[in-house]
Motif scaffolding. Structure first.
Motif, short mmCIF file in Angstrom:
data_model
loop_
_atom_site.label_atom_id
_atom_site.label_comp_id
_atom_site.label_asym_id
_atom_site.label_seq_id
_atom_site.Cartn_x
_atom_site.Cartn_y
_atom_site.Cartn_z
N LYS A 35 28.09 43.64 -43.15
CA LYS A 35 27.17 43.67 -42.00
C LYS A 35 26.87 42.26 -41.51
O LYS A 35 26.69 41.34 -42.31
N LYS A 36 26.83 42.10 -40.21
CA LYS A 36 26.50 40.81 -39.63
C LYS A 36 24.99 40.61 -39.62
O LYS A 36 24.22 41.57 -39.55
N ASN A 37 24.60 39.35 -39.67
CA ASN A 37 23.17 39.05 -39.74
C ASN A 37 22.39 39.60 -38.55
O ASN A 37 21.22 39.99 -38.68
N LYS A 38 23.01 39.65 -37.38
CA LYS A 38 22.31 40.14 -36.20
C LYS A 38 22.00 41.62 -36.30
O LYS A 38 21.16 42.14 -35.54
N GLU A 39 22.67 42.32 -37.23
CA GLU A 39 22.42 43.74 -37.43
C GLU A 39 21.30 43.98 -38.44
O GLU A 39 20.90 45.13 -38.65
N LEU A 40 20.82 42.91 -39.08
CA LEU A 40 19.84 43.04 -40.15
C LEU A 40 18.52 42.38 -39.78
O LEU A 40 18.50 41.41 -39.00
N ASP A 41 17.45 42.90 -40.34
CA ASP A 41 16.17 42.23 -40.13
C ASP A 41 16.04 41.06 -41.11
O ASP A 41 16.94 40.81 -41.91
N LYS A 98 20.78 40.11 -48.41
CA LYS A 98 22.22 39.91 -48.31
C LYS A 98 22.61 38.58 -48.95
O LYS A 98 23.59 38.51 -49.72
N GLU A 102 16.34 41.97 -44.86
CA GLU A 102 17.70 42.38 -45.21
C GLU A 102 18.64 41.19 -45.25
O GLU A 102 19.56 41.14 -46.08
N GLN A 103 18.44 40.22 -44.36
CA GLN A 103 19.25 39.01 -44.38
C GLN A 103 19.04 38.23 -45.69
O GLN A 103 19.99 37.71 -46.28
N TYR A 109 25.44 44.96 -48.20
CA TYR A 109 25.30 44.23 -46.94
C TYR A 109 26.51 43.34 -46.62
O TYR A 109 26.49 42.62 -45.63
#
Length: 253
Positions: free
Chosen positions: A155-161, A168, A164-165, A152
């Motif tokens: 990946k930016k936080n806005k791309e993750l639920d 990460k 997943e955040q 992760y």
């Protein structure tokens, strides 16, 4: 009252002036001496790293590999980094890197959790920046660990639920693990012509067959990576490349 305040102000100013003069004098007369001492102490904490050579292969006249050295890795733990203290929201000391790091090492390399935690808490090892946890780990195992840690990372936080955040953030706390290159001698045809080929004892030491007779030819020279501080107190890194070993061709087979 105003006279006392003025006198106090002047007194404080005189103290600061005296300190400034003293610091300027020390810097002018002994600055280089103290700078060398600081740089010397700092540089002592920077350890050089050996870059191992790869022993040459042995092949037959058709190019079939009879003996070769495969790259493997030693798993190194920087206990000092893993034990880094971080203040939480209530200003309490916490060690957020320990549990995620230990869990990942146990899961991906099958290491003993008790042994890792003992190294992280032991008086002689908790500040160590070089603890060998495992030797000759395969490249596949190394890549699997790195893929887990970095899954992760980009990946930016806005791309993750939400889950997943959280994952990460958890994996970002895996700290202090790095890999040291090494080589493992293998014989693809197993015992075929083993009396002629010989074998190595520790990857680069042999005294039997071709491995032993041509050992000095098959071996290369280790490289080294080291750092030093220049006159501007900036870290500079130098790498002395390893020399490549020669491949020995067995023309009798």
């Amino acid at each position: 009252m105003s006279r006392k305040l003025v006198a106090l102000f002047l007194g404080v100013m005189l103290v600061f002036v005296a300190l400034a003069i003293d610091i300027t004098y020390v810097n002018a007369t002994k600055g280089e001496k103290y700078e060398r001492q600081v740089l010397s102490q700092t540089q002592q904490s920077y350890d050089s790293r050996t870059i191992p050579f790869q022993r040459g292969s042995i092949t037959d006249r058709n190019g079939t590999i009879l003996a070769t050295s495969e790259k493997v890795y030693n798993v190194i733990l920087d206990c000092k980094l893993a034990n880094t203290t971080v203040k939480d929201e209530e200003k309490n000391d916490t060690h957020p890197y320990v549990d995620p790091t230990v869990a990942a090492l146990v899961e991906y390399f099958g290491l003993d959790e008790t042994d890792i935690r003992d190294r992280l808490t032991g008086e002689t090892t908790k500040e160590s920046q070089y603890q060998v946890l495992a030797r000759e780990v395969s490249m596949d195992a190394k890549k699997a660990f790195e893929a887990y840690v970095d899954e992760y990372a980009d990946k930016k936080n806005k791309e993750l639920d939400e889950n997943e955040q959280a994952e990460k953030a958890y994996r970002a706390n895996i700290r202090g693990v790095w890999f040291e290159e090494s080589y493992h001698r293998t014989y693809p045809l197993n015992s075929l012509a083993c009396d002629l080929i010989g074998f190595t004892y520790s990857g680069d030491t042999a005294d039997w067959g071709i491995e032993g007779y041509y050992s000095s030819i098959l071996n290369g020279v280790n490289g080294r990576q080291f750092g030093y501080y220049n006159e501007d107190a900036d870290m500079e890194q130098t790498i002395i490349e390893r020399s490549r070993a020669k491949t020995w061709l067995q023309r009798l087979m």
